[in-house]
Design an enzyme around this catalytic site. Structure first.
Site, PDB file in Angstrom:
ATOM      1  N   GLU A   1      -1.898   6.213  -0.878  1.00  0.00           N
ATOM      2  CA  GLU A   1      -3.352   6.154  -0.280  1.00  0.00           C
ATOM      3  C   GLU A   1      -3.386   7.358   0.229  1.00  0.00           C
ATOM      4  OE1 GLU A   1      -4.308   3.175   2.523  1.00  0.00           O
ATOM      5  OE2 GLU A   1      -6.493   3.777   2.216  1.00  0.00           O
TER       6      GLU A   1
ATOM      7  N   HIS B   1       0.845  -1.109   0.076  1.00  0.00           N
ATOM      8  CA  HIS B   1      -0.086   0.017   0.204  1.00  0.00           C
ATOM      9  C   HIS B   1       0.852   1.208   0.012  1.00  0.00           C
ATOM     10  CE1 HIS B   1      -3.184  -2.921   1.195  1.00  0.00           C
ATOM     11  NE2 HIS B   1      -4.192  -1.897   1.502  1.00  0.00           N
TER      12      HIS B   1
ATOM     13  N   ASP C   1     -12.120  -2.983   1.650  1.00  0.00           N
ATOM     14  CA  ASP C   1     -12.752  -3.321   2.793  1.00  0.00           C
ATOM     15  C   ASP C   1     -14.251  -3.087   2.729  1.00  0.00           C
ATOM     16  OD1 ASP C   1     -10.238  -3.865   4.671  1.00  0.00           O
ATOM     17  OD2 ASP C   1     -10.001  -1.778   3.906  1.00  0.00           O
TER      18      ASP C   1
HETATM   19  N1  ADE Z   1      -5.879  -2.396   5.797  1.00  0.00           N
HETATM   20  C1  ADE Z   1      -7.311  -2.619   5.702  1.00  0.00           C
HETATM   21  N2  ADE Z   1      -7.600  -1.596   4.751  1.00  0.00           N
HETATM   22  C2  ADE Z   1      -6.544  -0.796   4.536  1.00  0.00           C
HETATM   23  C3  ADE Z   1      -6.552   0.328   3.918  1.00  0.00           C
HETATM   24  N3  ADE Z   1      -7.267   0.817   2.999  1.00  0.00           N
HETATM   25  N4  ADE Z   1      -5.316   0.894   3.988  1.00  0.00           N
HETATM   26  C4  ADE Z   1      -4.098   0.346   4.785  1.00  0.00           C
HETATM   27  N5  ADE Z   1      -4.243  -0.549   5.683  1.00  0.00           N
HETATM   28  C5  ADE Z   1      -5.600  -1.233   5.288  1.00  0.00           C
HETATM   29 ZN    ZN Z   2      -6.191  -1.869   1.305  1.00  0.00          ZN
END
Ligand code: ADE
Ligand code: ZN
Length: 333
Positions: A203, A200, A282
């Site tokens: 973001e 990730h 999620d």
């Molecule tokens: N864990 C679960 N969803 C996440 C997200 N969007 N960004 C970082 N960690 C996560």
């Molecule tokens: Zn994620």
């Protein structure tokens, strides 16, 4: 049938793959409630409605607090099986034929749950998904980046015993202040063990974290990456190296990365020639699974059917499927 109805039908019926899905983030309030009773684990909610109404987030950290609390109800192998099987039923409904699933072992081992309990429950549901529905899958183990690298080495040791089930490792949790460079030694060790890597990055965090993920963690894909447009040189590199960006539009709205879907930069990323696709992240917390993400985003950004085809093709192309399977799905889109 108007134009948008035909786009909606296309999205529902076309075979799709998903590359960014946290299995713990598919824990629906109904199952959370059921498991809290089954395992006698207290949750700070009196009803399913109360759980749903608590899902108002101001940023990533405000979500993660609730997400880790929710995971506390997961105790036995059967719980992890049930969780995964419920997601597989959503895949069947949404016509997802291939999925690459993240799990966060440290959020369970920290509570005294065995690593094997977690991975075996998830894996058994995925075996059943293949035999009953022909749905293929991979498992990616994520390290929690708010923890020390030393602790992550412990969980990597567990993963090496389950190389037959785990294809790669990723990096998630609280992004700001936890740069990828913190995990360089860990990712080097994971690569040496034969794991593929993803992370990730971008973001909420700066483009610099995307650079570090590429240069230091040697990632095959960037998860999210929506902040990349702030850095022209980075956009050029992402294009040149064809690095996939697993974008999650409804997640970005729920976590206030963009104020509304109409202002999401997915179309701009597409128009820049970046290899982007849509994912649900999620879904139990963010208001929708893959088809909802695709439908809502197409509506908000006025995507054409050709754009949607590119997104779906990008997802298969960027998957860890073998070339033959990739081509066979690509020919059906
Ligand atoms: N864990 C679960 N969803 C996440 C997200 N969007 N960004 C970082 N960690 C996560
Ligand atoms: Zn994620």
């Amino acid at each position: 049938m108007n134009n948008f109805e035909s786009i909606e039908n296309f999205i529902k019926n076309v075979p799709k793959s998903e590359l960014h899905l946290h299995i713990e983030g598919s824990l629906e309030p109904e199952l959370m409630f059921k498991l809290s009773k089954r395992n006698k684990v207290e949750i700070p909610f009196k009803s399913i409605e109360e759980i749903r109404s608590a899902y108002n987030f101001s940023n990533l950290d405000s979500f993660l607090k609730i997400y880790y609390e929710g995971s506390n109800v997961l105790i036995t192998e059967q719980d992890f099986f049930d969780l995964t099987w419920e997601y597989i039923l959503k895949c069947k409904r949404d016509n997802i034929v291939h999925t690459e699933i993240f799990f966060d072992p440290q959020s369970h081992t920290e509570r005294g749950i065995e690593f094997d309990t977690v991975i075996n429950g998830i894996n058994k549901a995925l075996i059943k998904a293949k035999s009953e529905f022909g749905i293929t899958s991979e498992i990616i183990m994520c390290f929690l980046r708010h923890l020390d690298e030393e602790l992550c080495f412990e969980v990597l040791k567990h993963a090496t015993k389950h190389k037959d089930k785990i294809i790669g490792v990723g990096l998630d949790s609280s992004e700001k202040g936890n740069p990828p460079q913190k995990f360089k030694r860990l990712f080097d060790a994971a690569i040496k063990e034969g794991f593929l890597t993803v992370a990730h990055a971008g973001e909420e965090g700066p483009p610099e974290y995307i650079w570090e993920s590429i240069n230091l963690l040697k990632v095959k894909r960037i998860d999210h990456g929506v902040q990349c447009l702030k850095d022209k040189k980075l956009v050029e590199i992402l294009k040149e190296k064809n690095i996939p960006l697993t974008v999650c539009p409804l997640s970005n709205i729920k976590l206030c990365v963009f104020d509304k879907l109409e202002n999401h930069n997915l179309k701009e990323m597409l128009d820049n020639g970046l290899r982007v696709m849509v994912n649900s992240d999620d879904p139990a917390y963010f208001g929708g699974y893959l088809n909802t993400n695709l439908i809502e985003t197409s509506k908000a950004l006025n995507l054409r059917i050709e754009d949607i085809k590119v997104l779906i093709k990008n997802s298969f192309k960027s998957s860890f499927l073998d070339e033959k399977s990739k081509n066979s799905w690509l020919n059906k889109i």
